[in-house]
Structures are given as C-alpha cells and as structure tokens.
Design a protein around this motif. Structure first.
Motif, PDB file in Angstrom:
ATOM      1  N   GLY A 198       0.779  -1.274  -0.041  1.00  0.00           N
ATOM      2  CA  GLY A 198      -0.054  -0.055  -0.033  1.00  0.00           C
ATOM      3  C   GLY A 198       0.837   1.324  -0.035  1.00  0.00           C
ATOM      4  O   GLY A 198       1.850   1.508   0.836  1.00  0.00           O
ATOM      5  N   PHE A 199       0.644   2.378  -0.755  1.00  0.00           N
ATOM      6  CA  PHE A 199       1.291   3.292  -0.892  1.00  0.00           C
ATOM      7  C   PHE A 199       0.249   4.659  -0.573  1.00  0.00           C
ATOM      8  O   PHE A 199      -0.649   4.610  -0.861  1.00  0.00           O
ATOM      9  CB  PHE A 199       1.863   3.548  -2.387  1.00  0.00           C
ATOM     10  N   LYS A 200       0.809   5.630  -0.070  1.00  0.00           N
ATOM     11  CA  LYS A 200       0.274   6.915   0.299  1.00  0.00           C
ATOM     12  C   LYS A 200       1.130   8.270  -0.029  1.00  0.00           C
ATOM     13  O   LYS A 200       2.328   8.245   0.318  1.00  0.00           O
ATOM     14  CB  LYS A 200      -0.180   7.080   1.525  1.00  0.00           C
ATOM     15  N   PRO A 201       0.546   9.066  -0.384  1.00  0.00           N
ATOM     16  CA  PRO A 201       1.269  10.230  -0.789  1.00  0.00           C
ATOM     17  C   PRO A 201       1.766  10.950   0.684  1.00  0.00           C
ATOM     18  O   PRO A 201       1.283  10.660   1.788  1.00  0.00           O
ATOM     19  CB  PRO A 201       0.272  11.355  -1.298  1.00  0.00           C
ATOM     20  N   LEU A 202       3.002  11.626   0.458  1.00  0.00           N
ATOM     21  CA  LEU A 202       3.925  12.019   1.740  1.00  0.00           C
ATOM     22  C   LEU A 202       2.906  13.162   2.340  1.00  0.00           C
ATOM     23  O   LEU A 202       2.999  13.110   3.540  1.00  0.00           O
ATOM     24  CB  LEU A 202       5.211  12.602   1.241  1.00  0.00           C
TER      25      LEU A 202
END
Length: 332
Positions: free
Chosen positions: A27-31
């Motif tokens: 899973g990725f999320k914006p900084l």
C-alpha cells in the motif's frame, strides 16, 4: 484417472517468469497524507535585559525605604532616602560663598568702571587700570569656582534620594532605615520589568528548523507566550555544545526568572518512524517510481524516530508490505 490427467496437464503448461507472477500486496500513500511535523523544544529561561544594583554614592544614614522585594515600581519612583541634612548644610554654605563672590565681583566691576572713567580724564595711570581689570578677572574666577561648589553640593543632596531608573521589579532590598551606608553600599537590586528576553540553549542540528519555524513559544508555569527570535550566538558553549538563542516576547511577557521550554514546530515534513525500513546500513523509505519500488535513504534517520525529508509532497511512500520490498522490484 482424474489425478493422472491433472498431473499431465500441469506438466504441459509453461512456467511463468518471476516478472509475470502476482505483484506483492503493497500500500502506498502520498507524503502529504502521512507527513508529521514534530514539535521541538529546548531549555529556556526568561531573563531581564537590565539588572541594576542601586548603591549609595556618598556616606549617609538611611532615612527610609519605599519598596519591598517583589514589588513593581515605576520609572522615577523614590526607592530609598538617605539623611541629607549634612549635605543640605554644605549646599547652603556653598550658596553663601557664591553670593559673597558675586558681591565682590559687583564691587570690582564698579571700581573698574570708575577707573576707566578716570583714565579717560588722565587722572589714573594705565597700570592702575590694568590692576583693576586683573582684579575683576580674579573675582570672576572665584565666582565660577563658587558656582561649581554649589552645583556639587546640590548634586550631593540629590544623591540622597534614589529613584527607579526604569519600570522594574524589586529583587532585593538590602538597606534598612537607620543603617549607615558608605560609598558603594548596596541598597536595592532591580530587574527591568519591560525589557525581558528568553535565553535558550539550542543544539546546532535544530537551529535551521528554529529559524524557519512559523510559531515559537515560551512555555513555563506562568503560561504560554509567543516569541520572535532576536539573536543567535554563533559561539558554541564548551560544556553543553549548544548555541545561545535570545528571543523577545511579541505579546504578554513572562516574569523575569521564569524557567521553562522554548517550543516550536519543525516546518519540514518528516516520515513517521514506523514507516522507516533498513536496507544494508541505511534507513529510508520505499517510494513508487514508474511502476517499481525504489529505496530512498534518508540522511540522519534514526530507528523509531521521525526522519526529515525533502521529497515532494506528492511522492507515494510504501506504508503496507514495505518490509518485503526489494529496491527496483516491479509493482505491476
């Protein structure tokens, strides 16, 4: 028979390459969504810019005191009175001597005018006129000396009344009525009530964040007061290895002597400590770039602590499944 058929079918199917296998569940999320802005602090103390020790400038007995420790006083307020009777008598004597000198000067002037008139009629010699002129100058000098003596005596009388040089808080009262004060005897100690700054000890690594912080405050038992950085000493203290930072209050002031913390929020985004992963000797994060996971080391990162980063706010950072990633691993 069915099992034998399934085995033969599996043997005939081609083996898929690793790149064609199911991508890992990451899973990725914006900084911008995960970034934190840690609060920093440093030990600090409110200090008065001016601390004055009122001392006697002449010898006299203390007649009275007019302020107690902890009391706020106004500029010009009488704090201590010394017995001025001896100095008042000296002033009156000097004034009498001045009057006598002025009378002699008036007489000498009159005699000089008469001598000049007689000289114009040739009744006196030039030497006699010169003598009269010299007498006038001598007496005029006596008048100047007497006038200076009056000024000095008046100053001594004024020195018997000690006033607050500025709005202040009385820190100590060292004089008592009836005690004898000599020249230099400490009578009272004052702290400037208006010019109060905060002195803090800040580590060199925190100076940049402090200088760029949007809000700085002094937190003490007296409350929370907003500050503005005034000066940063370039010298590093040998004992604490810190810089002294001076800050001024932008609104309400804390009382001098108050101890607390200099508090500010780091304006730079930080990656939460729990999202950091170690690859080799480096700590960093995995980011998504062109369909692949890329490991980005973060300078100065420490285990379990938020790490400062200059990555763009829209950088997608791995939050789930990050521990199993390998640098360059395809995510398609």
């Amino acid at each position: 028979m069915i099992k034998l058929f399934a085995f033969c079918l599996a043997a005939l199917l081609p083996v898929l390459p690793a790149s064609a296998q199911t991508p890992p569940a990451v899973g990725f999320k914006p900084l911008s969504e995960i970034a934190t802005y840690p609060q920093r602090d440093a030990p600090a103390q409110a200090v008065a810019l001016n601390r004055t020790q009122l001392a006697a400038e002449l010898s006299a007995r203390v007649a009275s005191t007019h302020a107690e420790p902890g009391e706020r006083v106004k500029k010009g307020q009488v704090l201590v009175r010394l017995d001025a009777r001896d100095y008042q008598l000296a002033l009156e004597r000097a004034q009498a001597q001045l009057q006598a000198a002025q009378a002699r000067l008036a007489q000498a002037d009159a005699q000089l005018r008469r001598t000049r008139a007689l000289r114009d009629q040739n009744f006196v010699s030039p030497e006699a006129l010169t003598q009269r002129e010299t007498e006038v100058e001598v007496v005029r000098a006596d008048v100047a000396v007497a006038a200076n003596a009056v000024d000095l005596a008046r100053r001594n009388v004024d020195k018997c009344v000690l006033r607050a040089p500025y709005d202040a808080v009385v820190r100590t009262r060292d004089a008592s009525a009836g005690s004898l004060a000599g020249v230099g005897t400490l009578l009272m100690t004052l702290d400037d009530a208006r010019k109060v700054e905060v002195s803090a000890r800040v580590a060199p690594r925190d100076l940049d964040a402090l200088r760029t912080a949007r809000e700085i405050a002094f937190v003490s038992p007296a409350g929370r007061q907003s500050l503005r950085i005034a000066r940063v000493s370039p010298a590093i203290d040998d004992a604490t290895r810190t810089h002294e930072v001076r800050a001024v209050f932008t609104g309400e002031r804390a009382p001098s002597g108050a101890e607390g913390r200099l508090v500010w929020q780091d304006p730079a985004p930080h990656v939460p400590g729990e999202l950091l992963v170690r690859r080799g000797a480096a700590l960093g994060v995995f980011v998504m770039r062109e369909g692949s996971a890329r490991f980005v080391p973060l300078d100065g990162a420490q285990e379990g602590r938020p790490a400062r980063t200059d990555l763009p706010a829209d950088t997608r950072i791995a939050v789930d499944g990050r521990n199993s990633l390998v640098d360059g691993q395809s995510l398609k």
